[in-house]
Design an enzyme around this catalytic site. Sequence first.
Site, mmCIF file in Angstrom:
data_model
loop_
_atom_site.group_PDB
_atom_site.id
_atom_site.type_symbol
_atom_site.label_atom_id
_atom_site.label_comp_id
_atom_site.label_asym_id
_atom_site.label_seq_id
_atom_site.Cartn_x
_atom_site.Cartn_y
_atom_site.Cartn_z
ATOM 1 N N LYS A 209 -30.049 -44.533 3.239
ATOM 2 C CA LYS A 209 -28.653 -44.506 3.701
ATOM 3 C C LYS A 209 -28.577 -45.459 4.877
ATOM 4 O O LYS A 209 -29.126 -45.196 5.941
ATOM 5 C CB LYS A 209 -28.280 -43.084 4.131
ATOM 6 C CG LYS A 209 -26.815 -42.738 4.025
ATOM 7 C CD LYS A 209 -25.917 -43.440 5.021
ATOM 8 C CE LYS A 209 -26.013 -42.892 6.429
ATOM 9 N NZ LYS A 209 -25.187 -43.688 7.379
ATOM 10 N N ALA A 211 -26.539 -47.729 7.848
ATOM 11 C CA ALA A 211 -25.479 -47.373 8.805
ATOM 12 C C ALA A 211 -24.115 -47.820 8.272
ATOM 13 O O ALA A 211 -23.987 -48.904 7.685
ATOM 14 C CB ALA A 211 -25.757 -48.025 10.153
ATOM 15 N N GLU A 265 -29.728 -37.391 19.651
ATOM 16 C CA GLU A 265 -28.812 -36.318 19.259
ATOM 17 C C GLU A 265 -28.855 -36.090 17.737
ATOM 18 O O GLU A 265 -29.000 -34.961 17.260
ATOM 19 C CB GLU A 265 -27.420 -36.783 19.675
ATOM 20 C CG GLU A 265 -26.322 -35.796 19.585
ATOM 21 C CD GLU A 265 -24.974 -36.522 19.773
ATOM 22 O OE1 GLU A 265 -24.948 -37.718 20.130
ATOM 23 O OE2 GLU A 265 -23.961 -35.860 19.521
ATOM 24 N N GLU A 285 -37.529 -41.890 15.012
ATOM 25 C CA GLU A 285 -37.640 -42.939 16.052
ATOM 26 C C GLU A 285 -36.306 -42.958 16.775
ATOM 27 O O GLU A 285 -35.294 -43.349 16.211
ATOM 28 C CB GLU A 285 -37.956 -44.280 15.389
ATOM 29 C CG GLU A 285 -38.538 -45.286 16.353
ATOM 30 C CD GLU A 285 -37.502 -46.243 16.903
ATOM 31 O OE1 GLU A 285 -36.861 -45.893 17.933
ATOM 32 O OE2 GLU A 285 -37.311 -47.325 16.319
ATOM 33 N N CYS A 319 -33.368 -49.649 21.202
ATOM 34 C CA CYS A 319 -33.839 -48.346 21.672
ATOM 35 C C CYS A 319 -34.916 -48.516 22.736
ATOM 36 O O CYS A 319 -35.096 -47.643 23.575
ATOM 37 C CB CYS A 319 -34.323 -47.503 20.506
ATOM 38 S SG CYS A 319 -35.398 -48.406 19.414
ATOM 39 N N GLU A 416 -29.072 -43.224 28.140
ATOM 40 C CA GLU A 416 -29.216 -44.463 27.377
ATOM 41 C C GLU A 416 -27.849 -45.127 27.270
ATOM 42 O O GLU A 416 -26.898 -44.535 26.768
ATOM 43 C CB GLU A 416 -29.761 -44.143 25.982
ATOM 44 C CG GLU A 416 -30.109 -45.388 25.205
ATOM 45 C CD GLU A 416 -30.755 -45.082 23.863
ATOM 46 O OE1 GLU A 416 -30.368 -44.085 23.221
ATOM 47 O OE2 GLU A 416 -31.634 -45.861 23.450
HETATM 48 P P1 ADP Z 1 -25.858 -44.482 16.994
HETATM 49 O O1 ADP Z 1 -25.466 -43.456 18.002
HETATM 50 O O2 ADP Z 1 -26.694 -45.561 17.539
HETATM 51 O O3 ADP Z 1 -24.731 -44.928 16.089
HETATM 52 P P2 ADP Z 1 -26.708 -42.568 15.134
HETATM 53 O O4 ADP Z 1 -27.892 -41.727 15.390
HETATM 54 O O5 ADP Z 1 -25.365 -41.952 15.242
HETATM 55 O O6 ADP Z 1 -26.887 -43.804 16.061
HETATM 56 O O7 ADP Z 1 -26.793 -43.267 13.713
HETATM 57 C C1 ADP Z 1 -27.996 -43.698 13.096
HETATM 58 C C2 ADP Z 1 -27.905 -43.370 11.613
HETATM 59 O O8 ADP Z 1 -27.784 -41.956 11.485
HETATM 60 C C3 ADP Z 1 -26.707 -43.973 10.898
HETATM 61 O O9 ADP Z 1 -27.091 -44.340 9.578
HETATM 62 C C4 ADP Z 1 -25.731 -42.806 10.859
HETATM 63 O O10 ADP Z 1 -24.797 -42.885 9.793
HETATM 64 C C5 ADP Z 1 -26.677 -41.641 10.657
HETATM 65 N N1 ADP Z 1 -26.127 -40.336 11.075
HETATM 66 C C6 ADP Z 1 -25.204 -40.082 12.043
HETATM 67 N N2 ADP Z 1 -24.931 -38.754 12.101
HETATM 68 C C7 ADP Z 1 -25.697 -38.156 11.164
HETATM 69 C C8 ADP Z 1 -25.888 -36.802 10.723
HETATM 70 N N3 ADP Z 1 -25.218 -35.784 11.273
HETATM 71 N N4 ADP Z 1 -26.785 -36.566 9.737
HETATM 72 C C9 ADP Z 1 -27.494 -37.568 9.183
HETATM 73 N N5 ADP Z 1 -27.358 -38.860 9.529
HETATM 74 C C10 ADP Z 1 -26.478 -39.168 10.505
#
Ligand code: ADP
Length: 517
Positions: A209, A211, A265, A285, A319, A416
């Site tokens: 999956k 982004a 998070e 990571e 990161c 961050e």
């Molecule tokens: P950022 O804050 O840098 O955007 P995220 O951790 O939100 O990083 O996003 C990194 C990846 O995790 C993306 O592919 C995003 O779609 C996915 N993601 C975000 N929220 C969730 C979730 N609740 N469960 C699984 N994947 C998620």
Amino acid sequence: MFIAMIASKLSRTLLRCHSTAAAAIAYNSKNVPIEQTKLFINNEFVEAASGKRLEVINPSTGDTICDVAEADKADVDIAVAAARSAFNYGSEWRTMNASNRGRLMYKWADAIERDIHYIAALETLDNGKPFDDSLHVDIPLVINTLRYYAGWADKVHGKTIPSDGGTFVYTRHEPVGVVGGITPWNFPLAMFAWKIAPILACGNTCVMKVAEQTPLTALYCAKLAKEVGFPDGVINILSGYGPTAGGAIASHMDIEKVGFTGSTEVGKIIQMESAKSNLKRVTLELGGKSPNIVFDDCDLDQAVAASHMAVFFNVGQCCCAGTRLYVQETMYEKFVEKMVEKAQNRILGDPYDPKTNHGPQIDGEQLNKILGLVDSGVKQGASLQTGGAQFGDKGFFMQPTVFADVQDHMDISTQEIFGPVMQISSFKDEEEIIERANNTNFGLAAAVFTKNLDRMYHISTALKAGTVWGNCYNVLVPQSPFGGFKESGFGRDLGEYALNHYTEVKCVTLAVPQKNS
Ligand code: ADP
């Protein structure tokens, strides 16, 4: 992340100037063709089951580039079924010689290299990073990572074990099964490659999956995976949102493992979803707030150049960015001056212009988060030396920003920021700085600049971080493991270490005839 290969970049300066200029004339934000906008499942490009599509935005203009299929749980289920079928005992993939598996990966890398100018142009369109970085850092890292792990495909093996009495015992390092990969937008194709390369080398199948902000290069590379002959269902690539498509992967009952790169998070959510579903293996990571410690006995030019790039490379969207810059008090003022000067010399603008070295942030949400933290820095009393505001009137550009006299309790020193914002403070001696550098919930990376080898050894040993750079920063190569201590996650991408996360160890014990029986 990767001024990686600084040395190899320098050695190719002439070639780069020539090819970048040529390619920059060929591509701009208006003429990059978009070929693939559907989900890639079972070697076919398909619409989402719901028919929904999501918009992809050009961060340097704010304009819509295109829309792509928006996967959710139904599509994850279909992709997992395809990946499961491709993984079943006796399938083409499972019975393929390991060396042939490696050969497929080499061919995929070759096809990406063949199309490198187009893929780099697409990455720049989607992510906003300067074309020169896409062409000479990101996409070469993709190719090198695939080749590195292609070489491992037929070198993943177990042991024979001298057991007590009448048995022959050996271990097999078997693929884990169907692996979910969830990747971020800051190095879209590179982070995709860091996950998928060891997944494939170990013989797994996968549902990736990517982004939601940056799906385009991985979808294009799906086409190349089909072209070079990966069997149906081995590689599945979905564009979709995190909580829906990503969430469906994290909680899926028929996925054995998730490799994730993203925020701390979300990493916590993924681990919880794994525990609540089938206890799938997870490697994470995550974020960082990396200390960069500069002693007054360093090579000044080297420390200045590297400390600048430690924060401003990829407009701080790394990161491992070295945002907590600690400078020994004896040269503090001089160093701050140099950091301000370098920040002010950055060239913001059209990422296809060869002069540009500073692109936009990924979207308005990230830009606003950065502006909010800058505001908190000013309110909490840090000294804003330069920048601090949005740049221009289109896209999501942020002025290169430097704070001096930052105190450790301030939000800009603990959170961050993920933007082009440097925080500088001074320190007196080794003992003080080790304690302050380690006083964080994160532990992804750290750096030390000094010519004193005893000091370098002592501090690099004392720092709690998965990576410590000595007299350099952001040097990341496929051979070296990368990952975090503490809330920066666990497990390692890259290197031989990553292979452990994509195999299970099976111990086989066979009764054998005794000599006199
Ligand atoms: P950022 O804050 O840098 O955007 P995220 O951790 O939100 O990083 O996003 C990194 C990846 O995790 C993306 O592919 C995003 O779609 C996915 N993601 C975000 N929220 C969730 C979730 N609740 N469960 C699984 N994947 C998620």
